[in-house]
Scaffold this active site. Sequence first.
Site, PDB file in Angstrom:
ATOM      1  N   CYS A  51      19.856   8.242  28.570  1.00 13.63           N
ATOM      2  CA  CYS A  51      21.384   8.309  29.052  1.00 13.63           C
ATOM      3  C   CYS A  51      20.739   7.963  30.414  1.00 13.63           C
ATOM      4  CB  CYS A  51      21.622   9.926  28.861  1.00 13.63           C
ATOM      5  SG  CYS A  51      22.795   9.969  29.864  1.00 13.63           S
ATOM      6  N   CYS A  54      21.162  10.811  33.074  1.00 12.09           N
ATOM      7  CA  CYS A  54      19.878  11.902  33.125  1.00 12.09           C
ATOM      8  C   CYS A  54      19.194  10.923  33.834  1.00 12.09           C
ATOM      9  CB  CYS A  54      19.245  11.613  31.732  1.00 12.09           C
ATOM     10  SG  CYS A  54      19.647  13.150  30.424  1.00 12.09           S
ATOM     11  N   HIS A 106      20.950  17.658  29.862  1.00 12.17           N
ATOM     12  CA  HIS A 106      22.053  16.191  29.070  1.00 12.17           C
ATOM     13  C   HIS A 106      23.444  17.454  28.610  1.00 12.17           C
ATOM     14  CE1 HIS A 106      22.412  12.761  27.399  1.00 12.17           C
ATOM     15  NE2 HIS A 106      22.988  13.750  25.550  1.00 12.17           N
ATOM     16  N   ASN A 121      36.468  13.539  31.404  1.00  8.80           N
ATOM     17  CA  ASN A 121      36.667  13.479  30.642  1.00  8.80           C
ATOM     18  C   ASN A 121      36.126  13.646  29.351  1.00  8.80           C
ATOM     19  OD1 ASN A 121      39.323  11.152  30.743  1.00  8.80           O
ATOM     20  ND2 ASN A 121      37.573   9.931  30.798  1.00  8.80           N
ATOM     21  N   SER A 181      31.870   8.531  28.134  1.00 11.40           N
ATOM     22  CA  SER A 181      31.525   7.428  26.970  1.00 11.40           C
ATOM     23  C   SER A 181      29.585   8.003  26.933  1.00 11.40           C
ATOM     24  CB  SER A 181      31.212   6.556  28.245  1.00 11.40           C
ATOM     25  OG  SER A 181      30.552   7.277  29.214  1.00 11.40           O
ATOM     26  N   HIS A 211      26.817  13.620  27.978  1.00 10.84           N
ATOM     27  CA  HIS A 211      26.128  14.439  29.958  1.00 10.84           C
ATOM     28  C   HIS A 211      26.857  15.138  30.746  1.00 10.84           C
ATOM     29  CE1 HIS A 211      22.213  14.603  32.566  1.00 10.84           C
ATOM     30  NE2 HIS A 211      23.369  14.850  33.245  1.00 10.84           N
ATOM     31  N   HIS A 228      29.902  15.723  33.557  1.00 11.41           N
ATOM     32  CA  HIS A 228      29.492  14.929  34.895  1.00 11.41           C
ATOM     33  C   HIS A 228      31.111  14.327  35.024  1.00 11.41           C
ATOM     34  CE1 HIS A 228      29.943  11.877  31.811  1.00 11.41           C
ATOM     35  NE2 HIS A 228      30.790  11.100  32.085  1.00 11.41           N
ATOM     36  N   GLN A 288      34.777  11.929  37.111  1.00 10.14           N
ATOM     37  CA  GLN A 288      34.931  10.853  37.755  1.00 10.14           C
ATOM     38  C   GLN A 288      35.758  11.256  38.573  1.00 10.14           C
ATOM     39  OE1 GLN A 288      35.390   6.312  35.826  1.00 10.14           O
ATOM     40  NE2 GLN A 288      35.151   7.679  34.110  1.00 10.14           N
TER      41      GLN A 288
HETATM   42  P1  H2U Z   1      32.951   8.404  31.979  1.00 10.86           P
HETATM   43  O1  H2U Z   1      32.325   9.282  30.437  1.00 10.86           O
HETATM   44  O2  H2U Z   1      34.115   9.488  31.592  1.00 10.86           O
HETATM   45  O3  H2U Z   1      33.708   6.678  30.526  1.00 10.86           O
HETATM   46  O4  H2U Z   1      32.523   8.184  32.726  1.00 10.86           O
HETATM   47  C1  H2U Z   1      31.457   7.277  32.791  1.00 10.86           C
HETATM   48  C2  H2U Z   1      31.685   5.951  34.050  1.00 10.86           C
HETATM   49  O5  H2U Z   1      30.377   5.833  34.042  1.00 10.86           O
HETATM   50  C3  H2U Z   1      31.943   4.861  33.581  1.00 10.86           C
HETATM   51  O6  H2U Z   1      33.451   5.451  33.967  1.00 10.86           O
HETATM   52  C4  H2U Z   1      29.980   4.766  34.466  1.00 10.86           C
HETATM   53  C5  H2U Z   1      31.562   4.614  33.534  1.00 10.86           C
HETATM   54  O7  H2U Z   1      31.509   2.966  34.211  1.00 10.86           O
HETATM   55  N1  H2U Z   1      28.999   3.989  34.533  1.00 10.86           N
HETATM   56  C6  H2U Z   1      28.597   3.767  35.365  1.00 10.86           C
HETATM   57  O8  H2U Z   1      28.579   3.831  36.514  1.00 10.86           O
HETATM   58  N2  H2U Z   1      26.864   2.608  34.940  1.00 10.86           N
HETATM   59  C7  H2U Z   1      25.959   2.953  33.949  1.00 10.86           C
HETATM   60  O9  H2U Z   1      24.978   2.667  33.781  1.00 10.86           O
HETATM   61  C8  H2U Z   1      26.973   3.488  32.466  1.00 10.86           C
HETATM   62  C9  H2U Z   1      28.556   3.906  32.793  1.00 10.86           C
HETATM   63 ZN    ZN Z   2      21.911  12.773  30.574  1.00 15.10          ZN
END
Ligand code: H2U
Ligand code: ZN
Length: 334
Positions: free
Chosen positions: A50, A53, A113, A153, A161, A164, A166, A168
């Site tokens: 992850c 994490c 996580h 989201n 994505s 975990h 989180h 934005q």
């Molecule tokens: P979402 O799960 O809402 O997509 O948010 C995850 C965000 O994390 C996504 O905008 C960022 C992606 O650009 N990200 C990073 O900044 N660094 C990473 O190593 C992977 C994902």
């Molecule tokens: Zn994690």
Amino acid sequence: MFDWKQDPHRRFNPLTGEWVLVSPHRTQRPWQGQVEPAAAPPQPAYDPECYLCPGNPRAGGVRNPPYDSTFVFDNDFAALKPATPPDRFQRDGLLIAEGEPGICRVVCFSPRHNLTIANMDLPDLRRVVDVWVEQFADLGARPFINYVQIFENRGAMMGASNPHPHCQIWSNHTLPNEPAREQRAFLSRSACLLCDYAALERASAERTVEENDAFLVVVPFWAVWPFETMVLSKRHLTAVDQLADAGRTALADILQRTTARYDRLFGVPFPYSMGFHQRPTDGAPHDEWHFHAHFYPPLLRSATVRKFLVGYEMLGSPQRDITPEAAAHRLRQV
Ligand code: H2U
Ligand code: ZN
């Protein structure tokens, strides 16, 4: 007068100025109430793969610190960049473009996580509220940042994505479409639109889902998504930074109770997009703004049956079958 429970009708959204078509007769079939297996397998407390994490590497090689509470970082794939010149291009009033400077961040709610808002400890979730206040102040204080959009989201169905916990934060120079429409609505009335709306909802309780000292959660009268809700602050606050100590804890509490209710509805971690709408950070007082959050969950009938906004909804107006009153009733029952 038409029959609210039988007749097709349309409802007006005073925040956006749009109508939604309601077709309650289409729900005549009895509710099956089936609970389908969760789509995602249970997650470990720490996932070495992850990128959120503690201690793990992110894209581009940066390594997360061994954080033990919340953790904020600049998005490695930011949709907005601070140094972008806010220049304007215009041709014949038809081709219009503007440079859009901004800052995008990611906020990890917890080092663990496998937690969600629904099952975090309340003091830890309260800490997340504090981070939102800090980020709103930090980003909003920058001269080129005039709006701070905090959103989450959740679930692969909503494009998250990573499981975990989180959210934005995208903050930028101009007012995005949705808050811009709401701002026009707030400014068009002499009394506060959402103070008045909250009073109406509290009087009837038909669409109420949750309530605590500081917040009210309703399925809005004009909801588009089947189980859409709106979290309204009971007092007229323009933004999260006007919440005092008890109010911040109340926000954590109401978010927790609302997401837990969602999870119980179909017996799965409920996917959604949620986010706060609050005053712009352009330096004006914006007393017209009423702090609130929207939850937009896609699920319709079960863990695997989702609503799509397609066809008539893309070309005409959004439409729903189950009434907002019936959706609120279902959410109250679980
Ligand atoms: P979402 O799960 O809402 O997509 O948010 C995850 C965000 O994390 C996504 O905008 C960022 C992606 O650009 N990200 C990073 O900044 N660094 C990473 O190593 C992977 C994902
Ligand atoms: Zn994690």
